[in-house]
Design a protein around this motif. Sequence first.
Motif, PDB file in Angstrom:
ATOM      1  N   GLY A 257      45.638  35.046  40.520  1.00 49.58           N
ATOM      2  CA  GLY A 257      44.224  35.399  40.038  1.00 49.58           C
ATOM      3  C   GLY A 257      43.621  34.490  39.054  1.00 49.58           C
ATOM      4  O   GLY A 257      44.206  33.957  38.244  1.00 49.58           O
ATOM      5  N   ASN A 258      42.132  34.800  39.298  1.00 48.08           N
ATOM      6  CA  ASN A 258      41.458  33.990  38.512  1.00 48.08           C
ATOM      7  C   ASN A 258      40.383  34.608  37.482  1.00 48.08           C
ATOM      8  O   ASN A 258      39.668  34.119  36.861  1.00 48.08           O
ATOM      9  CB  ASN A 258      40.655  32.668  38.931  1.00 48.08           C
TER      10      ASN A 258
ATOM     11  N   ARG B 105      41.987  39.104  41.425  1.00 47.60           N
ATOM     12  CA  ARG B 105      41.056  38.456  42.219  1.00 47.60           C
ATOM     13  C   ARG B 105      39.985  39.095  43.012  1.00 47.60           C
ATOM     14  O   ARG B 105      40.147  40.425  43.074  1.00 47.60           O
ATOM     15  CB  ARG B 105      42.051  38.088  43.413  1.00 47.60           C
TER      16      ARG B 105
END
Length: 85
Positions: free
Chosen positions: A47-48, A82
Amino acid sequence: MNSIDATVFVPDPRKLTRCRGCRERIFFATTRDGRNIPIDEKHASDGNLAIAPVPHGQTPHAEVVRPAQADGMRAAGVPTWRAHF
């Protein structure tokens, strides 16, 4: 409660909904500019997004993090998320 526990976001089960397209469970957060963004229900190892805990009933805030920041968060036990696009 240690300091990491205070920084870990857990989606409110009452705020979960289903994506109209694929029917996966999601929740909504707001971006820096106030727009709603759908987020996958479960955190992601790639995830970012960082999502900070919020007081009960408030909409969480999603913030894009750089890859090194995301790696550091995960190493510290803080999940990354995400967008559901």
